[in-house]
Write a protein that holds these residues in place. Sequence first.
Motif, PDB file in Angstrom:
ATOM      1  N   ARG A  17       0.977  -1.147   0.427  1.00 28.89           N
ATOM      2  CA  ARG A  17       0.165   0.179  -0.072  1.00 28.89           C
ATOM      3  C   ARG A  17       1.252   1.510   0.367  1.00 28.89           C
ATOM      4  NH1 ARG A  17      -2.327  -0.672   4.553  1.00 28.89           N
ATOM      5  NH2 ARG A  17      -1.388   0.841   5.620  1.00 28.89           N
ATOM      6  N   THR A  18       1.873   1.154   0.685  1.00 34.24           N
ATOM      7  CA  THR A  18       2.887   2.700   0.754  1.00 34.24           C
ATOM      8  C   THR A  18       3.202   2.544  -0.862  1.00 34.24           C
ATOM      9  OG1 THR A  18       3.612   1.975   3.334  1.00 34.24           O
ATOM     10  CG2 THR A  18       4.491   3.650   2.219  1.00 34.24           C
ATOM     11  N   SER A  19       4.233   1.429  -1.132  1.00 34.60           N
ATOM     12  CA  SER A  19       4.681   1.608  -3.111  1.00 34.60           C
ATOM     13  C   SER A  19       3.458   2.174  -3.044  1.00 34.60           C
ATOM     14  CB  SER A  19       5.441   0.282  -2.871  1.00 34.60           C
ATOM     15  OG  SER A  19       5.705  -0.191  -1.844  1.00 34.60           O
ATOM     16  N   LEU A  20       2.907   1.970  -3.651  1.00 32.88           N
ATOM     17  CA  LEU A  20       1.848   1.997  -4.548  1.00 32.88           C
ATOM     18  C   LEU A  20       1.582   3.830  -3.971  1.00 32.88           C
ATOM     19  CD1 LEU A  20      -1.073  -0.324  -4.174  1.00 32.88           C
ATOM     20  CD2 LEU A  20       0.248  -0.385  -6.370  1.00 32.88           C
ATOM     21  N   ARG A  21       1.326   4.122  -3.137  1.00 33.51           N
ATOM     22  CA  ARG A  21       0.707   5.505  -2.837  1.00 33.51           C
ATOM     23  C   ARG A  21       2.222   6.281  -3.108  1.00 33.51           C
ATOM     24  NH1 ARG A  21       2.980   8.445   1.119  1.00 33.51           N
ATOM     25  NH2 ARG A  21       3.481   6.608   2.941  1.00 33.51           N
ATOM     26  N   LEU A  22       3.234   6.426  -2.832  1.00 29.38           N
ATOM     27  CA  LEU A  22       4.775   6.992  -3.441  1.00 29.38           C
ATOM     28  C   LEU A  22       4.226   6.945  -4.541  1.00 29.38           C
ATOM     29  CD1 LEU A  22       6.965   5.587  -1.048  1.00 29.38           C
ATOM     30  CD2 LEU A  22       5.747   7.388  -0.767  1.00 29.38           C
ATOM     31  N   VAL A  23       3.838   5.478  -5.445  1.00 27.00           N
ATOM     32  CA  VAL A  23       4.471   5.959  -7.187  1.00 27.00           C
ATOM     33  C   VAL A  23       3.188   6.957  -6.937  1.00 27.00           C
ATOM     34  CG1 VAL A  23       3.888   4.450  -8.934  1.00 27.00           C
ATOM     35  CG2 VAL A  23       5.474   3.983  -7.346  1.00 27.00           C
ATOM     36  N   LEU A  24       2.024   6.794  -6.542  1.00 32.77           N
ATOM     37  CA  LEU A  24       0.558   7.782  -7.469  1.00 32.77           C
ATOM     38  C   LEU A  24       1.097   9.009  -6.791  1.00 32.77           C
ATOM     39  CD1 LEU A  24      -1.745   5.226  -6.858  1.00 32.77           C
ATOM     40  CD2 LEU A  24      -1.316   5.134  -8.888  1.00 32.77           C
ATOM     41  N   GLU A  25       1.202   9.172  -5.427  1.00 32.37           N
ATOM     42  CA  GLU A  25       1.557  10.582  -5.557  1.00 32.37           C
ATOM     43  C   GLU A  25       2.872  10.876  -6.548  1.00 32.37           C
ATOM     44  OE1 GLU A  25       0.406  10.879  -0.651  1.00 32.37           O
ATOM     45  OE2 GLU A  25       2.445  10.021  -1.339  1.00 32.37           O
ATOM     46  N   ASP A  26       3.158  10.450  -6.583  1.00 32.96           N
ATOM     47  CA  ASP A  26       4.854  11.070  -7.436  1.00 32.96           C
ATOM     48  C   ASP A  26       3.951  11.614  -9.274  1.00 32.96           C
ATOM     49  OD1 ASP A  26       6.255  11.113  -5.704  1.00 32.96           O
ATOM     50  OD2 ASP A  26       7.373   8.939  -6.746  1.00 32.96           O
ATOM     51  N   GLU A  27       2.540  10.678  -9.061  1.00 36.92           N
ATOM     52  CA  GLU A  27       2.403  11.705 -10.851  1.00 36.92           C
ATOM     53  C   GLU A  27       1.098  12.453 -10.604  1.00 36.92           C
ATOM     54  OE1 GLU A  27       1.003   8.089 -12.943  1.00 36.92           O
ATOM     55  OE2 GLU A  27       2.763   7.062 -13.738  1.00 36.92           O
ATOM     56  N   GLY A  28       1.036  12.717  -9.651  1.00 36.60           N
ATOM     57  CA  GLY A  28       0.419  13.858  -8.837  1.00 36.60           C
ATOM     58  C   GLY A  28      -0.970  13.724  -8.839  1.00 36.60           C
ATOM     59  N   TYR A  29      -1.262  12.224  -7.917  1.00 39.31           N
ATOM     60  CA  TYR A  29      -2.592  12.244  -7.724  1.00 39.31           C
ATOM     61  C   TYR A  29      -2.857  12.208  -5.784  1.00 39.31           C
ATOM     62  CZ  TYR A  29      -2.775   9.330 -12.318  1.00 39.31           C
ATOM     63  OH  TYR A  29      -3.193   8.781 -13.258  1.00 39.31           O
ATOM     64  N   ALA A  30      -3.640  12.315  -5.183  1.00 32.92           N
ATOM     65  CA  ALA A  30      -3.938  12.280  -4.102  1.00 32.92           C
ATOM     66  C   ALA A  30      -4.405  11.538  -3.647  1.00 32.92           C
ATOM     67  CB  ALA A  30      -5.177  13.419  -4.050  1.00 32.92           C
ATOM     68  N   VAL A  31      -3.717  11.024  -2.905  1.00 35.70           N
ATOM     69  CA  VAL A  31      -3.597   9.464  -2.186  1.00 35.70           C
ATOM     70  C   VAL A  31      -4.388   9.857  -1.076  1.00 35.70           C
ATOM     71  CG1 VAL A  31      -2.731   7.040  -2.660  1.00 35.70           C
ATOM     72  CG2 VAL A  31      -1.539   8.139  -4.177  1.00 35.70           C
ATOM     73  N   PHE A  32      -5.140   8.513  -0.989  1.00 35.22           N
ATOM     74  CA  PHE A  32      -5.945   7.996  -0.003  1.00 35.22           C
ATOM     75  C   PHE A  32      -5.434   7.202   0.376  1.00 35.22           C
ATOM     76  CE2 PHE A  32      -8.401  11.569  -1.845  1.00 35.22           C
ATOM     77  CZ  PHE A  32      -9.178  12.915  -0.344  1.00 35.22           C
TER      78      PHE A  32
END
Length: 237
Positions: A17-32
């Motif tokens: 979950r943390t790995s996915l969050r970091l990758v998606l946040e790097d792409e500019g998504y707001a992650v919950f």
Amino acid sequence: MTSPTRILILEDDDGLRTSLRLVLEDEGYAVFEASDAEKALLTVEDPGVDLMLVDLMLGGMDGFSFIARARPRTEAPIVVVSARDRTEDIVAALEAGADDYVTKPFSVEEVQARLRALLRRPTIGDAETEDADDDVLTLDSRTPLLFDAGAAVLRRGEEEVHLTQTEFRLLSVLAEHAGKVLTRTALLQHVWDQDYFGDERIVDVHVRRLRKKLEVDSANPQILVTVRGLGYRLDTA
């Protein structure tokens, strides 16, 4: 300023979950993030999300139940990310309301591609549908069935029939090609994404779900028919 796309990750593996969050946040998504389904349902309602990544094997409420409970509350696409790769599990998740299915182990690039495909996809109310052609009218033995793509409305008689975003897009594509057979590959490309590389079972499940809303007797379809060995065709009056 445009608000960032909001993505919910429902996954009880903290590392993944943390790995996915970091990758998606790097792409500019707001992650919950959520590790349990009950907490995730609260996020779906407030602040709301634009897309969800959901694992099936969770403690407490499982992913199937979460999808079934979340679907009536939001039109946001749901992508299942699970180690369960049996046909019956994939079909059950899609029947519950998921839009796509990715099996573990997966590459982060694959998940990113699936998310981009779903977010690019035209949805109800987009300009593409507002400029659509004339209504497609289909008659069954009891009441008229009217699909107005421009207004994004399906009606059986006076009753409006609810469509999910994927069902709406699928019906729109079939209506655009009414009377013509569309292969599963063609539907994957048109409905999910031009470069989609997913499982064709997704098409079959969503066709089955759509049939239940179109047909008087979905076991003997007269509107959305199967052309054996080829694909599907929408027959209009």
